[in-house]
Design a protein around this motif. Sequence first.
Motif, PDB file in Angstrom:
ATOM      1  N   VAL A 140      -5.945  10.764  -0.084  1.00 15.26           N
ATOM      2  CA  VAL A 140      -6.127   9.707   0.913  1.00 15.26           C
ATOM      3  C   VAL A 140      -7.379   8.885   0.608  1.00 15.26           C
ATOM      4  CG1 VAL A 140      -7.384  11.248   2.504  1.00 15.26           C
ATOM      5  CG2 VAL A 140      -6.252   9.202   3.390  1.00 15.26           C
ATOM      6  N   GLU A 141      -7.239   7.566   0.753  1.00 15.99           N
ATOM      7  CA  GLU A 141      -8.359   6.660   0.496  1.00 15.99           C
ATOM      8  C   GLU A 141      -8.867   5.994   1.767  1.00 15.99           C
ATOM      9  OE1 GLU A 141      -7.753   4.433  -3.518  1.00 15.99           O
ATOM     10  OE2 GLU A 141      -5.750   4.977  -2.786  1.00 15.99           O
ATOM     11  N   THR A 142      -7.962   5.746   2.721  1.00 13.20           N
ATOM     12  CA  THR A 142      -8.353   5.081   3.967  1.00 13.20           C
ATOM     13  C   THR A 142      -7.591   5.693   5.139  1.00 13.20           C
ATOM     14  OG1 THR A 142      -8.787   2.992   2.823  1.00 13.20           O
ATOM     15  CG2 THR A 142      -8.446   2.881   5.202  1.00 13.20           C
ATOM     16  N   VAL A 143      -8.324   6.049   6.184  1.00 17.23           N
ATOM     17  CA  VAL A 143      -7.731   6.544   7.422  1.00 17.23           C
ATOM     18  C   VAL A 143      -8.009   5.497   8.503  1.00 17.23           C
ATOM     19  CG1 VAL A 143      -7.681   8.405   9.124  1.00 17.23           C
ATOM     20  CG2 VAL A 143      -8.117   8.920   6.710  1.00 17.23           C
ATOM     21  N   VAL A 144      -6.971   5.124   9.240  1.00 20.09           N
ATOM     22  CA  VAL A 144      -7.085   4.068  10.257  1.00 20.09           C
ATOM     23  C   VAL A 144      -6.837   4.701  11.625  1.00 20.09           C
ATOM     24  CG1 VAL A 144      -6.416   1.718  10.876  1.00 20.09           C
ATOM     25  CG2 VAL A 144      -6.090   2.524   8.528  1.00 20.09           C
ATOM     26  N   VAL A 145      -7.792   4.503  12.551  1.00 21.82           N
ATOM     27  CA  VAL A 145      -7.818   5.268  13.800  1.00 21.82           C
ATOM     28  C   VAL A 145      -8.048   4.324  14.981  1.00 21.82           C
ATOM     29  CG1 VAL A 145      -8.868   7.240  14.977  1.00 21.82           C
ATOM     30  CG2 VAL A 145      -8.905   7.135  12.469  1.00 21.82           C
ATOM     31  N   PRO A 146      -7.328   4.530  16.103  1.00 24.41           N
ATOM     32  CA  PRO A 146      -7.606   3.721  17.299  1.00 24.41           C
ATOM     33  C   PRO A 146      -8.934   4.115  17.940  1.00 24.41           C
ATOM     34  CG  PRO A 146      -5.970   5.395  17.804  1.00 24.41           C
ATOM     35  CD  PRO A 146      -6.218   5.473  16.327  1.00 24.41           C
ATOM     36  N   ALA A 150       0.845  -1.196   0.000  1.00 24.90           N
ATOM     37  CA  ALA A 150       0.000   0.000   0.000  1.00 24.90           C
ATOM     38  C   ALA A 150       0.884   1.250   0.000  1.00 24.90           C
ATOM     39  CB  ALA A 150      -0.927  -0.005   1.210  1.00 24.90           C
ATOM     40  N   ASP A 151       0.251   2.381  -0.127  1.00 21.75           N
ATOM     41  CA  ASP A 151       0.923   3.684  -0.062  1.00 21.75           C
ATOM     42  C   ASP A 151       0.652   4.243   1.335  1.00 21.75           C
ATOM     43  OD1 ASP A 151       2.097   6.156  -0.766  1.00 21.75           O
ATOM     44  OD2 ASP A 151       0.152   6.948  -1.420  1.00 21.75           O
ATOM     45  N   VAL A 152       1.568   3.986   2.272  1.00 25.03           N
ATOM     46  CA  VAL A 152       1.322   4.242   3.695  1.00 25.03           C
ATOM     47  C   VAL A 152       1.964   5.555   4.127  1.00 25.03           C
ATOM     48  CG1 VAL A 152       1.627   3.374   6.045  1.00 25.03           C
ATOM     49  CG2 VAL A 152       1.208   1.765   4.164  1.00 25.03           C
ATOM     50  N   HIS A 153       1.151   6.408   4.739  1.00 27.00           N
ATOM     51  CA  HIS A 153       1.610   7.682   5.288  1.00 27.00           C
ATOM     52  C   HIS A 153       1.214   7.733   6.760  1.00 27.00           C
ATOM     53  CE1 HIS A 153       2.282   9.616   1.249  1.00 27.00           C
ATOM     54  NE2 HIS A 153       1.519   8.591   0.921  1.00 27.00           N
ATOM     55  N   LEU A 154       2.151   8.040   7.641  1.00 23.86           N
ATOM     56  CA  LEU A 154       1.911   8.032   9.081  1.00 23.86           C
ATOM     57  C   LEU A 154       1.545   9.427   9.575  1.00 23.86           C
ATOM     58  CD1 LEU A 154       4.965   5.863  10.209  1.00 23.86           C
ATOM     59  CD2 LEU A 154       2.665   5.076   9.595  1.00 23.86           C
ATOM     60  N   PHE A 165      -0.796  -6.366   9.795  1.00 24.21           N
ATOM     61  CA  PHE A 165      -1.303  -7.730   9.970  1.00 24.21           C
ATOM     62  C   PHE A 165      -2.603  -7.961   9.198  1.00 24.21           C
ATOM     63  CE2 PHE A 165       1.596  -7.114  13.501  1.00 24.21           C
ATOM     64  CZ  PHE A 165       2.316  -8.304  13.498  1.00 24.21           C
ATOM     65  N   GLU A 166      -2.888  -7.060   8.258  1.00 28.32           N
ATOM     66  CA  GLU A 166      -3.970  -7.218   7.290  1.00 28.32           C
ATOM     67  C   GLU A 166      -5.306  -7.561   7.955  1.00 28.32           C
ATOM     68  OE1 GLU A 166      -2.630 -10.030   4.384  1.00 28.32           O
ATOM     69  OE2 GLU A 166      -1.014  -8.745   3.683  1.00 28.32           O
ATOM     70  N   LYS A 167      -5.696  -6.717   8.887  1.00 29.00           N
ATOM     71  CA  LYS A 167      -6.957  -6.920   9.596  1.00 29.00           C
ATOM     72  C   LYS A 167      -8.159  -6.445   8.798  1.00 29.00           C
ATOM     73  CE  LYS A 167      -4.969  -8.630  13.244  1.00 29.00           C
ATOM     74  NZ  LYS A 167      -5.238  -9.995  13.743  1.00 29.00           N
ATOM     75  N   PHE A 168      -7.909  -5.713   7.721  1.00 24.93           N
ATOM     76  CA  PHE A 168      -8.984  -5.309   6.811  1.00 24.93           C
ATOM     77  C   PHE A 168      -8.425  -5.372   5.389  1.00 24.93           C
ATOM     78  CE2 PHE A 168      -6.666  -1.518   7.999  1.00 24.93           C
ATOM     79  CZ  PHE A 168      -6.532  -0.806   6.818  1.00 24.93           C
ATOM     80  N   ASP A 169      -9.296  -5.440   4.430  1.00 27.24           N
ATOM     81  CA  ASP A 169      -8.874  -5.554   3.036  1.00 27.24           C
ATOM     82  C   ASP A 169      -8.462  -4.195   2.480  1.00 27.24           C
ATOM     83  OD1 ASP A 169      -9.455  -8.272   3.011  1.00 27.24           O
ATOM     84  OD2 ASP A 169     -11.530  -7.946   2.374  1.00 27.24           O
ATOM     85  N   TYR A 170      -7.367  -4.174   1.747  1.00 23.68           N
ATOM     86  CA  TYR A 170      -6.972  -2.963   1.046  1.00 23.68           C
ATOM     87  C   TYR A 170      -6.249  -3.354  -0.245  1.00 23.68           C
ATOM     88  CZ  TYR A 170      -2.654  -3.863   3.757  1.00 23.68           C
ATOM     89  OH  TYR A 170      -1.555  -4.443   4.346  1.00 23.68           O
ATOM     90  N   ALA A 171      -6.261  -2.437  -1.187  1.00 25.91           N
ATOM     91  CA  ALA A 171      -5.705  -2.714  -2.506  1.00 25.91           C
ATOM     92  C   ALA A 171      -4.232  -2.324  -2.573  1.00 25.91           C
ATOM     93  CB  ALA A 171      -6.491  -1.941  -3.566  1.00 25.91           C
ATOM     94  N   ASP A 172      -3.510  -2.882  -3.539  1.00 26.26           N
ATOM     95  CA  ASP A 172      -2.148  -2.448  -3.798  1.00 26.26           C
ATOM     96  C   ASP A 172      -2.158  -0.962  -4.159  1.00 26.26           C
ATOM     97  OD1 ASP A 172      -1.228  -4.977  -3.346  1.00 26.26           O
ATOM     98  OD2 ASP A 172      -1.064  -5.525  -5.466  1.00 26.26           O
ATOM     99  N   ASP A 173      -1.205  -0.242  -3.618  1.00 27.37           N
ATOM    100  CA  ASP A 173      -1.043   1.191  -3.866  1.00 27.37           C
ATOM    101  C   ASP A 173      -2.157   2.053  -3.266  1.00 27.37           C
ATOM    102  OD1 ASP A 173       1.337   0.815  -5.305  1.00 27.37           O
ATOM    103  OD2 ASP A 173       0.222   0.391  -7.142  1.00 27.37           O
ATOM    104  N   GLU A 174      -3.050   1.466  -2.462  1.00 25.50           N
ATOM    105  CA  GLU A 174      -4.075   2.263  -1.804  1.00 25.50           C
ATOM    106  C   GLU A 174      -3.414   3.216  -0.806  1.00 25.50           C
ATOM    107  OE1 GLU A 174      -7.928   1.503   1.132  1.00 25.50           O
ATOM    108  OE2 GLU A 174      -7.391   0.006  -0.376  1.00 25.50           O
ATOM    109  N   THR A 175      -3.818   4.464  -0.825  1.00 20.30           N
ATOM    110  CA  THR A 175      -3.234   5.460   0.081  1.00 20.30           C
ATOM    111  C   THR A 175      -3.903   5.353   1.449  1.00 20.30           C
ATOM    112  OG1 THR A 175      -2.745   6.943  -1.755  1.00 20.30           O
ATOM    113  CG2 THR A 175      -2.768   7.901   0.463  1.00 20.30           C
TER     114      THR A 175
END
Length: 403
Positions: A169-175, A35-39, A287-297
Amino acid sequence: MLDRSDILEARDRVRETSRHTPLEYSHTYSSMTGADVHLKLETFQRTGAFKIRGATNRIATLSEEQKDAGVVTASAGNHAQGVALAATRVGVDSKIVMPEHAPISKVKATESYGAEVVLHGADYAEAAEHAHELEREEGRIYVHAFDDELVMAGQGTIGLEIVEDRPEVETVVVPIGGGGLISGIAAAVKGEKPDARVIGVQAEGASSAATSLRKGERVSIEGVDTIADGIATRSVGERPFEHIREYVDEVVTVSDPEIAVTITYLLERSKTLVEGAGAVPLAAVLFEKFDYADDETIVPVLSGGNIDLNTLTNVIVRGLVETGRYLKIRTVLTDQPGALEELLDIFTAHRANIYAIHHDRTSREVEMSDTEVEIELEMRGPDHVDAFLSDLREAGYEVDVLA
């Protein structure tokens, strides 16, 4: 329900107190996941976590009479520091109730920002109950850690920053702990980019939101058990739960070993210190807890870095164990000259580095002519561990893996 205008107003209130934190591309995690991961590095926020945003927005709306009365809240640590600093900056007296086993680093930091700290209860729920008692007895204003729309709106300013800094951005992951952070971020992100996904992440040992969504109603779990103390809540808030149902696409969970591995990766690969709660979004990606595509931001929100050093030591060791970098074994040798040398020949052949060796001739678990040996080793990964243990057992040694 929060909307974009609420969060824009909050940004105006918190602008001078909170920082616009970095959003950094990670080559390491992009390569690991495809994926295209930005912290989103809220670890660099004032007080070391995102909570200063919501606390500042809430306190900024108090009347002069309410400010004179002072504020009180309950927190496992980060909200405590946020309220303490926000209150002190405007001359408001603050009293913070923290669980009795709150990390000492967070207690001292909260006191350093000018608050009076009261230690009470085994967890957040018991601390909050006592804080409400102080609210009634002393006439203070309660500043909730998450179940308050002004607090939620303050946290939502993170979402505005993400979309501004990374419009694609396509997906934001939040605690998720009580749910205030994800509620604000989700409202902001969906207000700016309706097609973007928001994924919530909880620790398996504190999965109140995931359980509530599965049952279709807000429920309180019996207890919490996780190294991610910042999200160790028994229930998600009433207001946040409605926002999660409206705005959040999916809620997943990660295990404590997965959190420990992620903290270790961030330290070693990214030179970034996070607490358990701050690690869970990236853990969900790795750990791939949800589905995402290659290069997904994808933007994991690293929500805070206030981890207690004693906890950090244990987490690092656990992370090294999980990644095959540390091994502790026990075996039995004949108590005679040369027995240890024969065992160590196998260690040398595998280039297993020894941290420590402990002999116990008094153990009742072995014959009087034998000695029990515990050995701590530095290893090079899971394959190295498997090959090493296989050769030990083929050579006739009975080996127990202790860590």
